[in-house]
Design a protein around this motif. Structure first.
Motif, PDB file in Angstrom:
ATOM      1  N   ARG B  44     -13.829  -0.769 -14.671  1.00  0.00           N
ATOM      2  CA  ARG B  44     -12.775   0.227 -14.844  1.00  0.00           C
ATOM      3  C   ARG B  44     -11.523  -0.381 -15.483  1.00  0.00           C
ATOM      4  N   LEU B  45     -11.207  -1.595 -15.108  1.00  0.00           N
ATOM      5  CA  LEU B  45      -9.993  -2.213 -15.642  1.00  0.00           C
ATOM      6  C   LEU B  45     -10.262  -2.883 -16.997  1.00  0.00           C
ATOM      7  N   GLN B  73      -8.498  -9.775  -9.997  1.00  0.00           N
ATOM      8  CA  GLN B  73      -7.492  -8.935 -10.652  1.00  0.00           C
ATOM      9  C   GLN B  73      -7.908  -7.457 -10.607  1.00  0.00           C
ATOM     10  N   ARG B  77      -6.031  -4.324  -8.715  1.00  0.00           N
ATOM     11  CA  ARG B  77      -5.662  -3.109  -9.455  1.00  0.00           C
ATOM     12  C   ARG B  77      -6.253  -1.872  -8.786  1.00  0.00           C
ATOM     13  N   PRO B  81      -2.935   0.716  -7.908  1.00  0.00           N
ATOM     14  CA  PRO B  81      -3.142   1.149  -9.306  1.00  0.00           C
ATOM     15  C   PRO B  81      -1.885   1.045 -10.161  1.00  0.00           C
ATOM     16  N   VAL B  82      -0.713   1.113  -9.538  1.00  0.00           N
ATOM     17  CA  VAL B  82       0.511   1.088 -10.335  1.00  0.00           C
ATOM     18  C   VAL B  82       0.959  -0.346 -10.612  1.00  0.00           C
ATOM     19  N   ALA B  83       1.094  -1.130  -9.557  1.00  0.00           N
ATOM     20  CA  ALA B  83       1.689  -2.461  -9.725  1.00  0.00           C
ATOM     21  C   ALA B  83       0.655  -3.539 -10.020  1.00  0.00           C
ATOM     22  N   GLY B  84      -0.514  -3.419  -9.444  1.00  0.00           N
ATOM     23  CA  GLY B  84      -1.542  -4.429  -9.671  1.00  0.00           C
ATOM     24  C   GLY B  84      -1.091  -5.826  -9.270  1.00  0.00           C
ATOM     25  N   CYS B  85      -1.575  -6.806  -9.996  1.00  0.00           N
ATOM     26  CA  CYS B  85      -1.213  -8.196  -9.704  1.00  0.00           C
ATOM     27  C   CYS B  85       0.271  -8.443  -9.944  1.00  0.00           C
ATOM     28  N   PHE B  86       0.822  -7.716 -10.893  1.00  0.00           N
ATOM     29  CA  PHE B  86       2.234  -7.886 -11.218  1.00  0.00           C
ATOM     30  C   PHE B  86       3.101  -7.630  -9.985  1.00  0.00           C
ATOM     31  N   TYR B  88       2.146  -7.923  -6.878  1.00  0.00           N
ATOM     32  CA  TYR B  88       1.922  -9.009  -5.912  1.00  0.00           C
ATOM     33  C   TYR B  88       2.708 -10.248  -6.311  1.00  0.00           C
TER      34      TYR B  88
END
Lengths: 163, 300
Positions: B44-45, B73, B77, B81-86, B88
């Motif tokens: 999906r990603l 990763q 996600r 779904p919005v922030a993902g790894c960023f 974290y």
């Protein structure tokens, strides 16, 4: 980035230049373009990176699944992750996570050790204060409440030995 | 569904795409058939083609690590779904920042503790014997248990806060240490700043037993703070007037005063700290008279 255009309709409505996504995909930027608010034509690499790593189709699907006011954040996080993956194809942004997690663990250990030092000093100070001039050390933050107990414990012992 | 080599099940990727899982399937080692969700997230990603592109540019030794990071990763996600790894990463940065601040604060505390211990050691060598003698003479040692109970009741910290201020203001460590000891808390709260009128008033109006100990302890700190405290309260002026009283006092006299205050605190009529203050201020010019006055206060 796309903050100025996120709440407003696509900039394509008002300018002749298509958004970075449509420009990159060589298609006409229509008024309902999903990417236009988040991929302005001034930042072509942002979309290029995202498209290279995740693909425009996947990004479009992801954006459609979340509410419009969160889409800008989602695009920015995807752009960050894509850039990280391009810089480091093996680990991507997960490499940063790993480094930061190690840093957090190290910091936690350091904090524990330093807290223990502080406790020791606080206890020593209380002991010295009780046995000597009666002044010790007292820490005021929440994490050091035990030193207070130790200090009072020392005091109790002293007073019981000197009735 | 599709069998790999006729014996094993198809990998999750091939199963999802409904294709035959060949022995050379690149994704088979990373997407076992019993974990379809893992592949779905990655697909999906990234998408299968993008994953294969990433793997293509890597050495065989790196592929396993790359797939691990891709799967991780993708899972993140899926959860966020919005922030993902960023998101974290942001959180970890914040955590580190907070931790460093805390570490810095603790190190400052330790430095202060060291400094105080050095000061104590210096002062202790000179006046330790004298203090102990004075304590025995005035009977302070016998009352330590009560002092401890005050400390345990949570009344200790404010006392010692004032003592710390006195310590820094007068450099008369021996007197102050003695009083701290007497008040039952052998510690100094260096972060609590005695520069707030409201705090002072709180102590004065509380009508607590501890207040009368403050009657001896507070003045120098109130004068130290100068204009910050000279507001409408008459008690504040009392504190200010008492400052030279404490400056001039020697060890023994400080013990007399504080002892009397302590005794008065244990008496039933000690619930009126303002009265006790008035007595103290009236006689502040003469140390002996002041001591006598405290005695009268405590008796009355």
């Amino acid at each position: 980035m796309a903050s100025s255009s996120s709440s407003s309709p696509s900039p394509c409505y008002y300018s002749n230049s298509p958004c970075a996504a449509c420009k990159f995909l060589r298609r006409k930027c229509l008024p309902g373009c999903t990417f236009a608010p988040y991929f302005p034509p001034e930042e072509p690499t942002k979309f290029a990176n995202v498209h290279k790593i995740f693909g425009a189709s996947n990004v479009s699907k992801l954006l459609n699944e979340i509410s419009p006011h969160q889409r800008e954040d989602a695009v920015n996080s995807l752009a960050y992750e894509a850039e990280a993956r391009i810089k480091d194809p093996v680990y991507g942004c997960v490499g940063s996570i790993s480094v930061l997690q190690r840093q957090v663990l190290k910091l936690q250990k350091e904090l524990e050790a330093t807290n223990a030092d502080l406790m020791r000093y606080a206890c020593d100070g209380s002991l010295a204060g009780v046995l000597g001039t009666g002044s010790g050390s007292r820490v005021s933050d929440g994490s050091s409440s035990a030193s207070f107990d130790q200090g009072s414990g020392c005091f109790v012992r002293f007073s019981s030995s000197n009735p | 569904m599709t069998l790999k080599g006729g014996t094993s099940q198809a990998c999750a990727a091939c199963k999802y795409q409904r294709r035959r899982c060949l022995p050379e399937c690149q994704l088979a080692p990373y997407f076992p058939a019993d974990q379809p969700k893992m592949f779905q997230n990655a697909h999906r990603l990234f998408g299968v083609s993008n994953i294969l592109k990433i793997l293509k540019q890597l050495d065989p030794s790196q592929k396993s690590e790359a797939m691990r990071s891709i799967i991780y990763q993708s899972d993140i996600r899926d959860k966020y779904p919005v922030a993902g790894c960023f998101g974290y990463i942001h959180q970890l940065h914040y955590q580190i920042q907070r931790g460093e601040e805390e570490l810095h604060a603790i190190r400052s505390q330790i430095a202060l503790c060291k400094m105080q211990q050095q000061q104590q050691t210096m002062g202790q060598n000179d006046d330790d014997n004298q203090i102990m003698q004075t304590m025995q003479t005035t009977g302070i040692i016998g009352e330590d248990e009560d002092s401890t109970s005050l400390l345990q009741l949570g009344m200790g910290p404010p006392n010692n806060t004032h003592n710390n201020n006195i310590s820094s203001a007068n450099n008369n460590i021996n007197n102050n240490n003695t009083m701290m000891f007497e008040n039952g808390g052998g510690y100094v709260n260096e972060q609590f700043c005695w520069n707030n009128n409201n705090n002072l008033m709180d102590f004065q109006l509380a009508g607590d037993v501890v207040q009368q100990q403050f009657a001896v302890v507070v003045p120098s700190s109130s004068q130290e703070m100068g204009a910050g405290i000279n507001n409408s309260s008459s008690l504040v002026h009392h504190f200010r007037e008492m400052h030279p009283f404490l400056d001039a006092i020697d060890d023994r006299q400080s013990f007399i005063d504080s002892k009397v205050a302590y005794e008065s605190s244990s008496s039933e009529e000690s619930s009126d700290p303002m009265k006790a203050m008035d007595h103290q201020v009236v006689e502040s010019t003469d140390l002996k008279n002041a001591a006598a006055c405290f005695s009268l206060t405590s008796v009355n």
